[in-house]
Design a protein around this motif. Structure first.
Motif, PDB file in Angstrom:
ATOM      1  N   ARG A   1       0.835  -1.202   0.000  1.00 41.24           N
ATOM      2  CA  ARG A   1       0.000   0.000   0.000  1.00 41.24           C
ATOM      3  C   ARG A   1       0.870   1.251   0.000  1.00 41.24           C
ATOM      4  O   ARG A   1       2.013   1.244   0.435  1.00 41.24           O
TER       5      ARG A   1
ATOM      6  N   GLY B   1       0.524   5.704   0.659  1.00 43.34           N
ATOM      7  CA  GLY B   1      -0.381   6.601   1.342  1.00 43.34           C
ATOM      8  C   GLY B   1       0.266   7.899   1.743  1.00 43.34           C
ATOM      9  O   GLY B   1       1.472   8.089   1.595  1.00 43.34           O
TER      10      GLY B   1
ATOM     11  N   GLU C   1      -6.365  10.368   6.344  1.00 45.87           N
ATOM     12  CA  GLU C   1      -5.448   9.429   5.687  1.00 45.87           C
ATOM     13  C   GLU C   1      -5.952   9.119   4.284  1.00 45.87           C
ATOM     14  O   GLU C   1      -7.126   8.812   4.102  1.00 45.87           O
TER      15      GLU C   1
ATOM     16  N   ARG D   1      -5.143   6.414   1.342  1.00 43.05           N
ATOM     17  CA  ARG D   1      -4.378   5.182   1.142  1.00 43.05           C
ATOM     18  C   ARG D   1      -4.559   4.698  -0.293  1.00 43.05           C
ATOM     19  O   ARG D   1      -5.691   4.639  -0.799  1.00 43.05           O
TER      20      ARG D   1
ATOM     21  N   TYR E   1      -9.862   5.297   0.735  1.00 38.77           N
ATOM     22  CA  TYR E   1      -9.125   4.306  -0.050  1.00 38.77           C
ATOM     23  C   TYR E   1      -9.339   4.586  -1.521  1.00 38.77           C
ATOM     24  O   TYR E   1     -10.478   4.792  -1.961  1.00 38.77           O
TER      25      TYR E   1
END
Lengths: 834, 356
Positions: A542, A544, A555, A557, A637
């Motif tokens: 991942r 981010g 956040e 990501r 996300y």
């Protein structure tokens, strides 16, 4: 004239207080109620206040101001020494270097290590403070900064890890930290501190994670921004503000529990005061007959109240302080693991705290004393002589109580549709709890009246017992209300915690399905995956970055949409085909958000969110909300490619690997070959246990407060039973004289008590369910933005039933023992007065 | 003779400091190189650090005047300390530590600052630049020579947002204190290597409160290094560097002693740089009463008026500080500020009082 009155009042006071010499238990219960209530309440206040003060500390780093940070961006994972020295030599002496490393010891403990250059650290207010506090050279500074160096370990952490001065912690990579010295610097929290030279040696590094920056004027800030080399950015330290906002809900919840304990404690005081006044009625009447005016009498009683509150303040405040220090580590570790807040390990007793405790005790005593005094003061001397306690409780009062209960519960029902803040939620809970508590006495009366009526005449013993309940109820109703409150709160919170535990564990199992998680600066992930294709079933790397959205840390990501943990991502709320829509990234730029975005930021499914990207603000359409328990921040996300398209400075965020067979040991050599270092990876089981550990810690404080509140309710019951028997002793003597034997006495006196506790307990079950539903479905969502299904379990009910029965038996036996001991005496007196 | 010494001690340990910040000066110096008689100084090498010795400093004081006749006082010092007697591995584990003090006596107030840096990481040091120029710096405070010598050179520093840029030069040779640079501090043998330049011509500018002041005047540089300059019974010292209107320069210091007579020394430097040491019996130094000086720790009584007699040079003067507010509440506090001279000679100078 004045001295005469003073002497009179002192004299009256001595007469009044002499009562407690004959009935020390009453004094003890009065104090116990005050002390326990105030202590629990003030312990929570102390912890909250202490934590909030510590948040302001987030603007400091080990004693130096930290108003800004200079962080590396993009490819740079660190700040080079050259850049730092260059900035210093340009005159930016506001800067200091920081390493903040997460380490694992050979004993599998995770620790955070801080390092800075203590020679350069600009300790705040060096010009204004005394040289002791201003000096950067705390303790043996030379030893700290020269080989073999020292590791500053806070005492609490040392005792937790079993570290003695001089011990050297060994890390998983075999490196040993410098010898430990027990000391704690400002804002150190539960972290280790070493000199930068030592950190470079232990971590085998030659660069910094970031730079701290003290206060900057606008022009200095401008100058510094211009002087920064490529790859470094200056950001404002907003942690203090963020912490205040993020932790608010948690503190309100703690405060609510403190208040509950205080109210339950108050019930004991109320009972004790009522009894002591009732028992002194003869004295009061005599005093009035002797010509003491009502105002003097009231003043004397007020003085007595003042006496109790001073004593209560000292005991409650002191006990609260001890309790606060006892509970603080639990609270600070959960604040630390949830929000990254650093709380200094000891609470200090302040004048403000004692003043608060004083105000609370005074308030408590006033509330408890005012009512009874008002009543007894208004009665004529004649009335008072003939009054018994049974008569104090009248059907009219029952009616008033029933009406108030209905009113409160009705209000709660109306209020339910209005709540939109955590405080609102607790007001609602208070309405429900007190409405229910007030409904208890009428319910008990009703139950016993019905029971007595429905019994055949031949069951005279039982009917007697049922009728005896009416004699006991006036004393016990307050204790029963306290018990009900404690039981309901306990059930509600246990159900909340239990439901959360189940939801959290299930969620962890899905989210952490990979076998091993690697976070390494040196790992060549591509090499690893090509070199061990047979061992690796799937992997997920991942990326981010963190930014601010809606003025909160957020956040972003970048994930692999085809990774196993993403294909089965549990969504709380989603559009049809959300996952495939999102993976394909159509022109609407579908995005997944955590449910905090829905519950706290008020974004609904299908709505757009505007995120700041490298090229300006870009709109994304939310197609689903995923559960994200324990995360205080907003999170989004997106597919990895989309993230790198909009944010050039997205960083690698670790690699999750699913193995063909779960033998991690066989895979470790491959990790090493690909450049990872020992300590760079953690297996799923360990990670789960760390997560669950954090969870348990977070709720440890809730459990502790709950148990303590129940304890206070137990004391309330005990106190009430003691007084009741004290007062009815002559009655029991009469019964004994009439030939009632011990078993019969137990049935008549104990039966109703058991019945009352049973009714209370039964009522607590549905109320507990209502409370937990409110906590889970409303308050928890408003407070944290985490939704979860309610999982009712009979386990806590059974636990509480056992606990209550034990309390009942214990108090019953003690009461029995006392009555047995005093009965002969009472019989003698009975003979005397007859 | 300087405060300096005292200051670094702090780096060593606060427990000792809590007792008496000057303890380091008295502690056992084993392991460090000792200054011994027969010392031979050589320049420009000796302008650079002597890391085998425990402490060392580059210490400038100056009295300047701007175009409007206002007085400005300058006090700038770079201290070096060796933290342990072993070869310096350099880098972050360097045995060397640096500290700098800058103080400015402006027409309206006294501002000062102190800074610290470890050696080995280029944040501070004294060395020759790649072009072979003398360079003494800590962060952006810098004394940069035009060649291998500190003089001629420039001194640049900022303190409390006041920026000072000075050109320094001198026409006279270095003055070797004591016996050819060997300066004994106590009868029991404590000593330092000590040389000075009392005739520094200064011209430059000071940017203060949005104004630029052109200043000129004269300064005094002291260079000293040692491993143990104080005897255990010596609590502090009083030091005077004076520029007399005759063009001569006079330096006098006394090391106060609780168990023996005070150690008194001095030097007389003519305008062309010829110098002769003064022994204690050639000097009479006495305090003429005390003045209240306010410090962070409270008011202290300080002897801010002195009388100095040096019959050999027909000197009978009174030295007094026109302003008492020159206490430096630095990590290791002391008094240092400009003084004026009256009596047989007129003049200006600097005074340093430690251990009060």
């Amino acid at each position: 004239m004045k001295t005469e009155r003073l002497t009179r009042i002192v004299w009256v006071n001595r007469v009044l207080l002499s009562h407690y010499r004959r009935h020390p238990l009453q004094a003890i219960f009065l104090l116990l109620g005050l002390t326990l209530g105030v202590a629990l309440w003030s312990a929570v206040e102390l912890i909250n206040g202490h934590a909030r003060t510590s948040y302001a500390d987030a603007e400091q780093f080990l004693g130096a101001d930290a108003h800004f940070w200079i962080r590396p961006t993009g490819e740079n994972a660190a700040v080079s020494q050259q850049d730092y020295i260059r900035l210093r030599r340009l005159g930016f002496v506001e800067l200091y270097p920081i390493i903040e490393a997460r380490l694992q010891t050979r004993e599998q403990d995770w620790l955070i290590l801080l390092a800075t250059d203590f020679m350069a650290l600009p300790i705040a207010d060096a010009q204004n403070n005394s040289s002791e506090t201003a000096t950067p050279f705390v303790g043996d500074a030379l030893a700290f900064m020269t080989p073999p160096f020292q590791t500053a370990v806070p005492e609490s952490l040392a005792s937790e890890l079993g570290i003695n001065p001089g011990d050297q912690l060994t890390l998983t990579n075999g490196q040993r930290l410098p010898p430990a010295t027990l000391q704690s610097r400002p804002q150190q929290g539960e972290r280790l501190v070493v000199d930068m030279a030592a950190a470079f040696e232990v971590l085998n590094r030659d660069n910094f994670d970031y730079l701290g920056v003290t206060k900057l004027s606008a022009s200095r800030e401008q100058a510094l921004r211009q002087a920064l080399p490529e790859g470094l950015i200056l950001t404002r330290n907003q942690q203090s503000l963020d912490l205040q906002e993020l932790t608010d809900s948690l503190h309100i919840q703690l405060a609510a529990m403190g208040w509950l304990a205080f109210v339950v404690g108050l019930f004991i005081v109320f009972n004790a005061v009522r009894f002591s006044l009732w028992m002194r009625q003869a004295t009061l009447t005599t005093l009035r007959e002797m010509g003491i005016g009502l105002d003097d009498l009231a003043l004397a009683i007020a003085l007595e109240a003042l006496f109790w509150s001073v004593l209560g303040t000292l005991l409650g405040g002191g006990l609260g302080f001890l309790l606060g220090n006892l509970l603080l580590p639990t609270v600070s570790s959960s604040l630390g693991s949830l929000y990254g807040a650093i709380i200094t390990p000891t609470v200090t007793l302040t004048a403000r705290h004692l003043l608060q405790a004083a105000i609370m005790t005074l308030l408590g005593v006033t509330v408890a004393v005012a009512g009874p005094i008002w009543l007894s003061a208004r009665r004529s001397i004649r009335q008072q002589q003939h009054q018994t306690l049974d008569q104090q409780f009248q059907p009219r009062q029952l009616g008033v109580q029933s009406l108030s209960a209905v009113a409160l519960l009705g209000l709660a029902a109306l209020y339910y549709f209005q709540i939109d803040s955590v405080s609102d939620g607790f007001v609602l809970l208070a309405l429900v709890l007190f409405g229910s508590a007030l409904s208890l006495p009428p319910l008990l009366y009703g139950a016993f009246w019905l029971a007595a009526r429905s019994m055949p005449a031949s069951w005279w013993r039982l009917r007697w017992a049922m009728r005896d309940a009416f004699a006991q109820l006036p004393h016990l109703r307050i204790a029963m209300m306290a018990l009900l409150l404690a039981l309901v709160a306990n059930l509600g919170v246990s159900t909340l915690v239990g439901s959360f535990r189940i939801a959290f564990t299930d969620w962890l199992t899905v989210r952490m399905s990979a076998d091993v998680y690697v976070q390494s600066a040196t790992l060549d992930a591509d090499a690893l995956l090509t070199q061990a294709p047979l061992k690796v079933q799937a992997s997920h790397a991942r990326t981010g970055l963190n930014l601010r959205w809606q003025d909160r840390p957020t956040e972003i990501r970048g994930v692999n949409t085809q990774a196993p943990d993403m294909r089965s991502l549990p969504l709380a709320l989603s559009e049809p085909n959300a996952l495939s829509q999102w993976a394909e990234q159509g022109h609407l730029r579908p995005i997944l958000a955590n449910e905090q975005v829905h519950h706290l930021a008020g974004v609904n499914l299908g709505e757009s969110v505007s995120l700041p990207t490298d090229t300006g603000t870009v709109d994304f359409q939310v197609v689903g909300f995923f559960h994200d328990y324990g995360n205080p921040y907003y999170a989004f996300y997106l597919p990895k490619a989309t993230v790198s398209q909009y944010w050039k400075n997205a960083q690698p965020m670790g690699l999750a690997i699913w193995l063909q067979d779960t033998n991690l040991q066989a895979f470790e050599p491959d990790l090493l070959d690909a450049g990872a270092e020992p300590g760079d990876w953690i297996d799923q089981r360990q990670l789960m246990s760390v997560a669950l550990q954090i969870f348990e810690r977070t709720f440890a404080i809730t459990g502790a407060l709950n148990t303590l509140t129940l304890g206070v309710a137990g004391v309330a019951l005990f106190a009430a039973l003691m007084s009741i028997h004290q007062q009815r002793l002559h009655q029991y003597a009469h019964w004994r004289a009439l030939g009632v034997n011990q078993q019969e006495w137990l049935l008549i006196v104990g039966g109703p008590l058991a019945g009352m506790v049973m009714v209370t307990g039964l009522l607590a079950i549905p109320l507990g369910a209502v409370l937990s539903a409110l906590l889970i479905a409303d308050i928890n969502i408003i407070a944290f933005g985490w939704s979860m299904p309610l999982n009712w379990s009979w386990h806590p009910v059974a636990n509480l039933a056992i606990l209550t029965t034990l309390t009942l038996i214990l108090t019953g036996l003690t009461a029995l023992w006392r009555v047995q001991r005093q009965l002969p005496n009472a019989l003698i007196r009975l003979g005397g007065t007859a | 003779m300087k405060t300096a010494i005292a200051l670094f001690i702090g780096l060593l340990c606060t427990t000792a400091v809590a007792d008496n910040e000057f303890n380091l000066l008295r502690s056992d110096a084993s392991g460090f190189t000792q200054v011994s008689p027969g010392l031979e100084l050589s320049f420009p090498a000796d302008h650079l650090p002597h890391p085998d010795y425990r402490i060392e400093w580059w210490y400038l004081t100056a009295n300047l005047t701007d175009e409007d006749g206002q007085h400005w006082g300058i006090h700038w010092t770079l201290f070096r300390q060796s933290l342990r007697p072993e070869p310096d591995p350099g880098g972050w584990q360097s045995t060397q530590a640096w500290m700098a003090h800058a103080a400015l006596s402006t027409p309206e107030n006294h501002v000062y600052d102190e800074r610290f840096a470890r050696g080995g990481i280029s944040q501070a040091g004294v060395e020759l630049t790649a072009e072979g120029r003398f360079d003494a710096w800590l962060d952006d405070w810098q004394w940069l020579g035009t060649g291998t010598e500190p003089l001629p050179g420039t001194l640049v520093f900022t303190v409390s947002e006041t920026r000072v840029e000075l050109d320094l030069s001198s026409q006279t040779p270095w003055v070797l204190q004591g016996d050819n640079g060997y300066s004994q501090k106590a009868p029991s043998g404590q000593a330092s290597a000590y040389y000075s330049q009392p005739h520094i011509d200064i011209a430059g500018q000071i940017q203060h409160n949005g104004n630029t002041f052109q200043v000129t005047g004269s300064g005094w540089l002291d260079r000293e290094w040692s491993s143990q300059p104080l005897a255990p019974s010596q609590p502090g010292w009083d030091w005077f560097s004076l520029h007399l209107s005759s063009g001569d320069a006079l330096m006098v210091y006394q090391l106060r002693d609780t168990q023996a007579p005070n150690t008194l020394n001095g030097i007389w430097v003519t305008p062309d740089g010829r110098f002769s040491s003064l022994s204690g019996d050639q000097i009479t130094l006495s305090s003429k009463g005390e003045t209240d000086v306010s410090t962070r720790a409270g008011t202290r009584k300080m002897p801010l008026r002195w009388s100095i007699e040096v019959p050999a040079h027909k000197v009978d003067i009174e030295v007094s500080a026109p302003r008492a507010d020159h206490w430096l509440d630095t990590l290791f506090p002391y008094w240092e500020g400009p003084v004026s001279v009256t009596g047989s000679h007129q003049g200006k100078g600097y005074m340093e009082l430690t251990g009060y």
